[in-house]
Design a protein around this motif. Structure first.
Motif, PDB file in Angstrom:
ATOM      1  N   ASP A   5     -11.690  46.497 -21.563  1.00 36.99           N
ATOM      2  CA  ASP A   5     -10.494  45.918 -22.186  1.00 36.99           C
ATOM      3  C   ASP A   5      -9.202  46.600 -21.752  1.00 36.99           C
ATOM      4  OD1 ASP A   5     -10.995  48.308 -23.408  1.00 36.99           O
ATOM      5  OD2 ASP A   5     -10.847  47.548 -25.466  1.00 36.99           O
ATOM      6  N   TYR A   6      -9.191  47.204 -20.558  1.00 31.55           N
ATOM      7  CA  TYR A   6      -7.959  47.838 -20.089  1.00 31.55           C
ATOM      8  C   TYR A   6      -6.878  46.774 -19.908  1.00 31.55           C
ATOM      9  CZ  TYR A   6      -4.510  50.253 -17.329  1.00 31.55           C
ATOM     10  OH  TYR A   6      -3.320  50.786 -16.895  1.00 31.55           O
ATOM     11  N   SER A   7      -5.674  47.075 -20.379  1.00 30.82           N
ATOM     12  CA  SER A   7      -4.596  46.074 -20.308  1.00 30.82           C
ATOM     13  C   SER A   7      -3.242  46.705 -19.981  1.00 30.82           C
ATOM     14  CB  SER A   7      -4.496  45.310 -21.627  1.00 30.82           C
ATOM     15  OG  SER A   7      -4.250  46.200 -22.705  1.00 30.82           O
ATOM     16  N   GLY A   8      -3.245  47.868 -19.342  1.00 33.78           N
ATOM     17  CA  GLY A   8      -1.992  48.542 -19.017  1.00 33.78           C
ATOM     18  C   GLY A   8      -1.389  48.057 -17.720  1.00 33.78           C
ATOM     19  N   ASP A   9      -0.434  48.827 -17.204  1.00 33.89           N
ATOM     20  CA  ASP A   9       0.277  48.428 -15.992  1.00 33.89           C
ATOM     21  C   ASP A   9      -0.470  48.835 -14.718  1.00 33.89           C
ATOM     22  OD1 ASP A   9       0.588  51.150 -16.091  1.00 33.89           O
ATOM     23  OD2 ASP A   9       2.783  51.137 -15.992  1.00 33.89           O
ATOM     24  N   LYS A  10      -1.675  49.369 -14.867  1.00 38.64           N
ATOM     25  CA  LYS A  10      -2.490  49.752 -13.723  1.00 38.64           C
ATOM     26  C   LYS A  10      -3.731  48.857 -13.607  1.00 38.64           C
ATOM     27  CE  LYS A  10      -1.010  54.550 -14.377  1.00 38.64           C
ATOM     28  NZ  LYS A  10      -1.465  55.932 -14.700  1.00 38.64           N
ATOM     29  N   THR A  11      -3.602  47.628 -14.056  1.00 39.97           N
ATOM     30  CA  THR A  11      -4.714  46.681 -13.982  1.00 39.97           C
ATOM     31  C   THR A  11      -5.182  46.540 -12.539  1.00 39.97           C
ATOM     32  OG1 THR A  11      -3.924  45.440 -15.885  1.00 39.97           O
ATOM     33  CG2 THR A  11      -5.414  44.291 -14.388  1.00 39.97           C
ATOM     34  N   GLN A  12      -6.486  46.613 -12.348  1.00 40.58           N
ATOM     35  CA  GLN A  12      -7.034  46.487 -11.002  1.00 40.58           C
ATOM     36  C   GLN A  12      -6.979  45.038 -10.527  1.00 40.58           C
ATOM     37  OE1 GLN A  12     -10.887  48.572 -11.847  1.00 40.58           O
ATOM     38  NE2 GLN A  12     -10.336  49.754 -10.038  1.00 40.58           N
ATOM     39  N   GLY A  13      -7.021  44.872  -9.207  1.00 38.52           N
ATOM     40  CA  GLY A  13      -7.059  43.548  -8.624  1.00 38.52           C
ATOM     41  C   GLY A  13      -8.419  42.905  -8.810  1.00 38.52           C
ATOM     42  N   TYR A  14      -8.593  41.741  -8.214  1.00 43.22           N
ATOM     43  CA  TYR A  14      -9.822  40.958  -8.349  1.00 43.22           C
ATOM     44  C   TYR A  14     -11.062  41.814  -8.114  1.00 43.22           C
ATOM     45  CZ  TYR A  14     -13.441  37.554  -7.196  1.00 43.22           C
ATOM     46  OH  TYR A  14     -14.617  36.852  -7.145  1.00 43.22           O
ATOM     47  N   ASN A  15     -12.016  41.689  -9.045  1.00 45.40           N
ATOM     48  CA  ASN A  15     -13.318  42.353  -8.921  1.00 45.40           C
ATOM     49  C   ASN A  15     -13.166  43.834  -8.596  1.00 45.40           C
ATOM     50  OD1 ASN A  15     -16.073  42.616  -8.934  1.00 45.40           O
ATOM     51  ND2 ASN A  15     -16.449  41.357  -7.135  1.00 45.40           N
ATOM     52  N   ASN A  16     -12.432  44.526  -9.482  1.00 48.84           N
ATOM     53  CA  ASN A  16     -12.254  45.977  -9.356  1.00 48.84           C
ATOM     54  C   ASN A  16     -11.603  46.374  -8.030  1.00 48.84           C
ATOM     55  OD1 ASN A  16     -15.385  45.677 -10.701  1.00 48.84           O
ATOM     56  ND2 ASN A  16     -13.783  46.630 -11.927  1.00 48.84           N
TER      57      ASN A  16
END
Length: 576
Positions: free
Chosen positions: A436-447
């Motif tokens: 449920d990470y939702s910060g400004d460092k969200t990873q791109g597609y499929n990690n």
């Protein structure tokens, strides 16, 4: 330096490729990453690679790898392609935290400015052709399909490269290619064009799963998904009759390369010449018996109402939403710790119950199919080539980038993120993704896969069970880890039974494929819809008519050229 064409590797790779266990090869990646400081001044060779590769340093006192790198005297621009998949919730290409992280930790240290070029995933060929026409190709071009790389080489998009130089700049990457017996794939028509990423567990497609509504099946008295078409039709009709779902299969528009994979409808063991001519999945095989029976099945689904009558205007996101909103029975996609459509499903259907459709080694005698037969992957991930429009320094920077991304700490961070934010460590010291990470460092597609796929095809830490446990969807009411593990081993069994075979590769350019692929893909979309929606009585005559038109539009030339390559010994072979 001893050179080998694709011909020589046939027996070593495809007649015995799976004897080279990727489970073992993957374990070598970490060791190689810790041994990147030097490459011997003597010629590098490997019995495990069939004596296919040699490389030497440029000078006896040269230091290979990152310890020998120095910043460029003048700034170098390195352009990296990244798939633009058009998915919601994925950070925008060209403006996200991870691109900045790469710039700060790699680019700034060596006076390299990185630019990330979005490539439309559903229309890769057009994206690259437009960039080529504007003299703006990225520094590297990469794709999974050999025919696309061959086309780019034939069109002049790619330049050859020096394997010695690559081994000097990127010894970790190079040594892994040797260990995994991949050097033999780097040549085409006797010229060195390609670098190969790693593909762990390549004899399966375990990361691609199909989920279905087990709660719906429970309502009509089915404990599990049927394995034969006759039983499946009964189940589908029961869902319709009960008013649970009007069009259980839903459907999606036909577009792009790789559609209509007909492996379940082939005759096994396969005829080798037919496999070498019709077998490639990048250009749909309209005209083959397997393709005929595949589309006949789709025609039957359509005429029975199991496909949505307007499937041909349903795009990817709509198909996903239809499953989430209870309009379709099943949906397929790649696994990851954060699968937005699975999360959305449970939010929309808190009492819903999903299940994984697990592969089985069965033959449907009545239908004449092997329902779970599949295309085994090539024993490599991404194929990478260097742009003919790039300067020597830009190509050197690209090689440095590939090595840097391969090094253990960098790759781990790109794949898993930051500890405490994107993952935690379990009792065995293995990473577990935070769903449920939702910060400004969200990873791109499929990690972040579309960034690190330049070096490896899947996140890899521990055993296959560990890998699946880390990559299975998290933060949802059900745990599908064991189901995905079971599906992996079922696909291994299918492979060992001969029902999972890699497509044919060619050591020469198939010129007609380059010339006609775009036209044929467009025609196939049109013809496929006609065949799906015609009456069953009209199907065979219409199929013959459209197959002839397809052949006349260039497909016959491709078949003839592939056959000539096969007869000349310039192709891979089926396993014996």
């Amino acid at each position: 330096m001893k050179k080998n064409t694709l011909q020589k590797m046939l027996a070593a790779v495809l007649t015995g490729a799976m004897a080279v266990s990727m489970l073992t090869a993957c374990g070598g990646t970490e060791d190689a990453a810790n041994d990147s400081a030097a490459v011997s001044t003597e010629a590098q060779s490997s019995e495990a690679a069939g004596d296919t590769a040699e490389a030497s340093t440029e000078a006896a006192d040269a230091v290979a790898g990152i310890d020998g790198w120095e910043p460029f005297a003048e700034n170098v621009t390195l352009t990296i392609p990244v798939y633009d998949r058009g998915q919601e919730g994925v950070p925008a290409i060209g403006e996200n935290y991870w691109e900045t992280w790469i710039q700060e930790n790699f680019g700034d240290a060596y006076n390299i400015t990185l630019e990330f070029e979005p490539i439309t995933r559903s229309d890769v060929l057009t994206s690259y052709s437009l960039l080529a026409a504007s003299q703006d190709l990225p520094t590297i071009l990469m794709e999974y399909d050999y025919p696309k790389l061959a086309q780019w080489a034939a069109d002049g998009y790619l330049t050859t490269y020096d394997l010695d130089q690559f081994a000097q700049i990127a010894p970790t990457y190079y040594n892994r290619m040797v260990e995994n017996d991949q050097i033999q794939y780097t040549e085409m028509s006797g010229e060195r064009y390609f670098v190969l990423a790693e593909r762990p567990y390549y004899n399966t497609n375990y990361t691609w799963i199909t989920m279905y509504r087990q709660d719906w099946l429970d309502q009509i008295g089915y404990d599990e998904y049927p394995t034969t078409w006759a039983e499946e039709k009964e189940m589908l009709q029961a869902l319709v009759d009960a008013g649970i779902c009007e069009h259980p299969y839903g459907g999606q528009m036909i577009t792009g390369a790789g559609v209509d994979q007909n492996y379940a409808f082939r005759t096994y063991p396969q005829d080798e010449l037919e496999w070498a001519t019709y077998g490639d999945y990048a250009i749909p095989a309209l005209g083959s018996d397997a393709n005929r029976e595949y589309i006949r099945r789709e025609n039957e689904k359509y005429n029975l109402g199991y496909l949505d009558p307007e499937y041909y205007i349903i795009d990817l996101e709509t198909a996903k939403a239809n499953f989430v909103n209870g309009k379709t029975l099943l949906y397929s996609n790649y696994i990851s710790a954060d699968m937005d459509w699975v999360t959305a499903f449970y939010e929309q259907n808190p009492d819903g119950d999903l299940a994984v459709r697990i592969s089985q080694n069965v033959v449907d005698e009545e239908a004449g199919t092997v329902p779970f037969a599949f295309r085994a992957n090539n024993p490599f991930g991404m194929m990478i080539g260097f742009s003919s429009q790039a300067s020597e320094d830009e190509i050197k920077a690209a090689m440095m980038y590939m090595e840097w991304m391969t090094l253990e700490d960098n790759l781990f961070t790109m794949q898993w993120g930051n500890e405490g934010e994107h993952y935690t460590l379990d009792e065995n010291g293995l990473p577990v993704s935070v769903a449920d990470y939702s910060g400004d460092k969200t990873q791109g597609y499929n990690n972040n896969k579309d960034y690190w796929c330049v070096t490896i095809e899947a996140r890899n830490a521990g055993t296959i069970e560990d890998v699946i446990a880390m990559s299975s969807p998290k933060g949802i009411p059900e745990d599908f880890t064991q189901d995905i593990i079971d599906n992996y081993y079922a696909q291994v069994e299918l492979y060992e039974a001969g029902y999972g075979v890699s497509d044919c590769n060619y050591s020469v350019v198939i010129e007609s494929a380059s010339e006609y692929q775009a036209t044929l893909l467009s025609l196939y979309t049109e013809y496929r819809d006609q065949l799906t929606m015609c009456s069953p009585e009209e199907f065979d005559a219409l199929y013959d008519q459209l197959a002839q038109q397809y052949a006349d539009a260039g497909y016959q030339e491709i078949l003839d050229e592939r056959a000539a390559a096969y007869e000349a010994g310039s192709t891979t072979k089926l396993p014996e």
